[in-house]
Write a protein that holds these residues in place. Structure first.
Motif, PDB file in Angstrom:
ATOM      1  N   SER A   1      43.761  -4.210 103.969  1.00 23.06           N
ATOM      2  CA  SER A   1      43.260  -3.497 102.480  1.00 23.06           C
ATOM      3  C   SER A   1      42.238  -4.272 101.786  1.00 23.06           C
ATOM      4  O   SER A   1      42.024  -4.194 100.762  1.00 23.06           O
ATOM      5  CB  SER A   1      44.627  -3.698 101.810  1.00 23.06           C
TER       6      SER A   1
ATOM      7  N   ASP B   1      47.815  -9.451  88.980  1.00 27.16           N
ATOM      8  CA  ASP B   1      47.771  -7.966  89.161  1.00 27.16           C
ATOM      9  C   ASP B   1      47.618  -7.466  90.453  1.00 27.16           C
ATOM     10  O   ASP B   1      48.291  -6.541  91.090  1.00 27.16           O
ATOM     11  CB  ASP B   1      46.699  -7.449  88.305  1.00 27.16           C
ATOM     12  N   LEU B   2      46.782  -8.371  91.248  1.00 30.59           N
ATOM     13  CA  LEU B   2      46.564  -7.910  92.714  1.00 30.59           C
ATOM     14  C   LEU B   2      47.649  -8.586  93.464  1.00 30.59           C
ATOM     15  O   LEU B   2      48.256  -7.613  94.364  1.00 30.59           O
ATOM     16  CB  LEU B   2      45.552  -8.994  93.240  1.00 30.59           C
TER      17      LEU B   2
ATOM     18  N   VAL C   1      43.843 -10.917  87.079  1.00 23.01           N
ATOM     19  CA  VAL C   1      43.097 -10.371  88.191  1.00 23.01           C
ATOM     20  C   VAL C   1      44.133 -10.756  89.334  1.00 23.01           C
ATOM     21  O   VAL C   1      44.507  -9.984  90.007  1.00 23.01           O
ATOM     22  CB  VAL C   1      41.806 -10.753  88.498  1.00 23.01           C
TER      23      VAL C   1
ATOM     24  N   LEU D   1      45.635   0.922  94.892  1.00 19.62           N
ATOM     25  CA  LEU D   1      46.000   0.059  96.167  1.00 19.62           C
ATOM     26  C   LEU D   1      46.740   0.894  96.968  1.00 19.62           C
ATOM     27  O   LEU D   1      46.869   1.000  98.245  1.00 19.62           O
ATOM     28  CB  LEU D   1      46.931  -1.247  95.832  1.00 19.62           C
TER      29      LEU D   1
ATOM     30  N   THR E   1      46.282  -0.562  89.108  1.00 16.15           N
ATOM     31  CA  THR E   1      46.122  -1.400  90.085  1.00 16.15           C
ATOM     32  C   THR E   1      47.166  -0.792  91.235  1.00 16.15           C
ATOM     33  O   THR E   1      46.814  -0.510  92.383  1.00 16.15           O
ATOM     34  CB  THR E   1      46.798  -2.780  90.083  1.00 16.15           C
TER      35      THR E   1
ATOM     36  N   LEU F   1      41.289  -3.988  97.988  1.00 12.62           N
ATOM     37  CA  LEU F   1      41.484  -5.381  97.055  1.00 12.62           C
ATOM     38  C   LEU F   1      40.203  -5.780  96.415  1.00 12.62           C
ATOM     39  O   LEU F   1      40.243  -6.159  95.251  1.00 12.62           O
ATOM     40  CB  LEU F   1      42.151  -6.383  97.801  1.00 12.62           C
ATOM     41  N   SER F   2      39.091  -5.769  97.021  1.00 13.26           N
ATOM     42  CA  SER F   2      37.965  -6.345  96.318  1.00 13.26           C
ATOM     43  C   SER F   2      37.412  -5.412  95.236  1.00 13.26           C
ATOM     44  O   SER F   2      37.050  -5.764  94.264  1.00 13.26           O
ATOM     45  CB  SER F   2      36.920  -6.453  97.349  1.00 13.26           C
TER      46      SER F   2
ATOM     47  N   SER G   1      49.758  -5.271  94.851  1.00 12.70           N
ATOM     48  CA  SER G   1      49.754  -4.933  96.239  1.00 12.70           C
ATOM     49  C   SER G   1      51.243  -5.089  96.865  1.00 12.70           C
ATOM     50  O   SER G   1      51.581  -4.168  97.733  1.00 12.70           O
ATOM     51  CB  SER G   1      49.027  -5.922  97.113  1.00 12.70           C
TER      52      SER G   1
ATOM     53  N   CYS H   1      39.102  -3.197  93.428  1.00 16.33           N
ATOM     54  CA  CYS H   1      40.162  -3.398  92.475  1.00 16.33           C
ATOM     55  C   CYS H   1      40.008  -4.665  91.772  1.00 16.33           C
ATOM     56  O   CYS H   1      39.991  -4.777  90.479  1.00 16.33           O
ATOM     57  CB  CYS H   1      41.759  -3.304  93.119  1.00 16.33           C
ATOM     58  N   ALA H   2      39.754  -5.866  92.355  1.00 17.03           N
ATOM     59  CA  ALA H   2      39.580  -6.953  91.678  1.00 17.03           C
ATOM     60  C   ALA H   2      38.249  -7.045  90.959  1.00 17.03           C
ATOM     61  O   ALA H   2      38.278  -7.605  89.701  1.00 17.03           O
ATOM     62  CB  ALA H   2      39.397  -8.120  92.849  1.00 17.03           C
TER      63      ALA H   2
END
Lengths: 271, 294
Positions: free
Chosen positions: A186, A79-80, A76, A152, A148, A190-191, A84, A193-194
């Motif tokens: 964002s 990837d974030l 996680v 994003l 991801t 982001l949350s 991003s 996606c997480a």
């Protein structure tokens, strides 16, 4: 009126369809095996934690939890971070370069793990990464990256151009714009996606199945598959394992329900 | 000024670099090398292999198992898509208003989606167990002995029994998509139609259904692709059996490569799988694009 009651009946029936199997699993896991075979549907009498104790005694449960946590958190976080950065660059480049990279990642959305599993298996073995948790993390990061980036980029495009332009006229470099403006703005994306990545990665079976075979490196879904072989007739212990492996996710769901539902649905639709 | 901007842009390449290298190496390259393997007779163990041209593709389509697999894929996909779309739509219609009970029920219906498919598969293997499973015990308890089945051991019904589990696990998620669509429909539309004396069914047909089209497209497209590439549930519950009755493309690829050591043949299967998915995805994009909402 009749319509209303028919609706309520259907809601109740579906609630039962969802809840009954879960209830069955729950009561079974708290029964001694003998009591289970005597009366599979009955209330646990006596209520016992024996199945859970047996699992912790006979299996390196904590290690499996640790493995899953390491792989999930690593996947996680990376990837974030990478996603991003890429999404930001795609949005800032815009034009043909932005479109090219966006298309490159969007193309990845078409290709599921099931298609890539053979060449990935061969590649990872050639690299000597088989049976390394870190190898599993790196491969998983690559697999979830298209989704991801897609999620994003969609969100960052909606950020007001003026905010970023104003920042860049002030002389703020791209790094600062990224870290100070784009990332905080964002946060909702982001949350979401997480959450999505967290659930996907914690529950993933296919990649660990292909890349991991050593006993000490199993993640929870793989460990469950192994328990099934070991506790063939010992259902109650196996079900205790099912409950344990789902417990962290269930606790999070209880507290962050809204984020889970929103994030997973967004991820599903975009994917 | 212009110079300054250019310099800014150059830095952006560094943003793209790490992720893109990783992606090219561990995603794009494997897909291409999969194509290469599909032209070889590699067994996944020996150090060498021969180029065999299109033989693997020919052998795939000639093989009875492969054809049965494709047919199973279609059966599984159609049953999941039809049942899941209807179930999630009905649930959404009943739960679209925000009351406390409804919000609770939404969370309950959604719950299975957060469980791993291994857990779901194990739970249902247990529910479906012919002797000690809840389903048969319940049916017998209700005096419906005739309906008790060997749910995933009987090759005539196993595929559909697993399709039902897939719906159990994901209908709640699709319900949320429909609810979002329903809540976006302006309430005044219904009020004025009701004043004009529209019946409940007319309201649904003339207002809800057309305005819900974008959500329906999303649900159907997502469910189609998701069910087409299913793997975990079948792997956990039947592993393709009995007698290949639940073998679908993804499990076929896995078995052909790792059970029969026919890596080249399995790679051809992967490529055929990819082509079908690309077509489905293309149709999905087309369907979603034509809706004004997107």
């Amino acid at each position: 009126m009749a319509f209303k009651w028919l609706g309520r009946l259907m809601l109740l029936l579906y609630a039962a369809i969802i809840a009954a199997p879960l209830y069955f699993v729950l009561i079974s896991a708290f029964k001694p095996t003998t009591a289970f075979f005597a009366d599979p549907l009955g209330w646990p009498q006596p209520l016992t934690l024996e199945n859970f104790r047996a699992l912790f005694e006979q299996q390196p449960m904590l290690r499996y939890f640790g493995n899953s946590a390491l792989v999930t958190l690593g996947t996680v976080a990376l990837d974030l971070l990478l996603g991003s950065l890429i999404a930001y660059a795609i949005v800032r480049f815009g034009g043909r370069i932005g479109a090219f990279f966006f298309a490159l990642y969007a193309a990845g959305l078409i290709v599921p793990t099931q298609v890539n599993m053979l060449p990935l298996y061969a590649l990872v073995r050639k690299l000597g990464w088989s049976d390394h948790l870190l190898g599993l993390v790196v491969v998983s990061v690559a697999l979830f990256l298209p989704l991801t980036v897609f999620m994003l980029t969609g969100f960052m495009r909606s950020l007001s151009r003026e905010v970023l332009e104003a920042g860049s006229i002030d002389g703020a470099g791209e790094w600062r714009l990224f870290a100070r403006i784009a990332i905080p703005l964002s946060a909702p994306a982001l949350s979401a996606c997480a959450t999505f990545l967290f659930v996907m990665s914690w529950n993933d079976l296919l990649m660990p199945l292909l890349l991991i075979n050593g006993n000490s490196k199993l993640t929870l879904p793989l460990a469950l598959m192994q328990f099934r072989g070991e506790y063939v007739t010992n259902y109650t212990t196996l079900l205790a394992g099912v409950i344990l492996s789902a417990a962290p996710m269930l606790v999070l769901f209880l507290f962050l329900q809204r984020y889970f539902i929103a994030g997973m649905t967004a991820g599903a639709i975009k994917g | 000024m212009k110079n300054n901007r250019l310099k800014h842009k150059r830095v952006l390449w560094l943003f793209l670099l790490p992720g893109t290298l990783l992606y090219l190496f561990l995603f794009a390259y494997p897909t291409l090398s999969g194509l290469f393997y599909s032209f070889t007779d590699w067994d996944s163990v020996s150090p060498s292999y021969n180029m065999v041209g299109l033989d693997n593709y020919k052998d795939s389509f000639d093989s009875l198992v492969f054809r049965k697999t494709l047919l199973n894929n279609v059966k599984f996909m159609l049953s999941v898509v039809i049942v899941q779309t209807v179930v999630s739509l009905v649930l959404a219609l009943l739960l679209s208003r925000n009351t406390r009970t409804r919000v609770f029920l939404r969370a309950l219906y959604f719950l299975p989606a957060i469980l791993s498919s291994v857990s779901v598969g194990l739970i249902w293997s247990f529910v479906y167990d012919p002797t000690i499973g809840m389903l048969n015990l319940g049916l017998r308890g209700a005096g419906l002995d005739g309906l008790a089945q060997n749910w995933i051991g009987d090759r005539r019904i196993a595929l559909y029994a697993i399709a039902a589990v897939q719906v159990w696990a994901h209908a709640g998620q699709m319900m949320i998509v429909f609810i979002a669509g329903l809540q976006a429909i302006p309430g005044e539309l219904y009020e004025s139609a009701r004043i004009d004396g529209g019946s409940r069914f007319q309201l649904f047909r003339k207002i809800t259904w057309p305005l819900l089209a974008p959500s329906s497209a999303i649900v159907i497209a997502y469910t189609t692709i998701q069910s087409f590439k299913a793997f975990d549930l079948i792997f956990v519950m039947t592993d393709g059996g009995p007698n290949n009755a639940t073998e679908i493309l993804s499990t076929y690829i896995y078995h052909t490569a790792f059970g029969n050591y026919e890596f080249g043949l399995a790679s051809a299967g992967s490529m055929i799988f990819l082509v079908v998915l690309a077509i489905l995805t293309y149709l999905q994009f087309k369907a979603l694009r034509t809706d004004r909402a997107f």
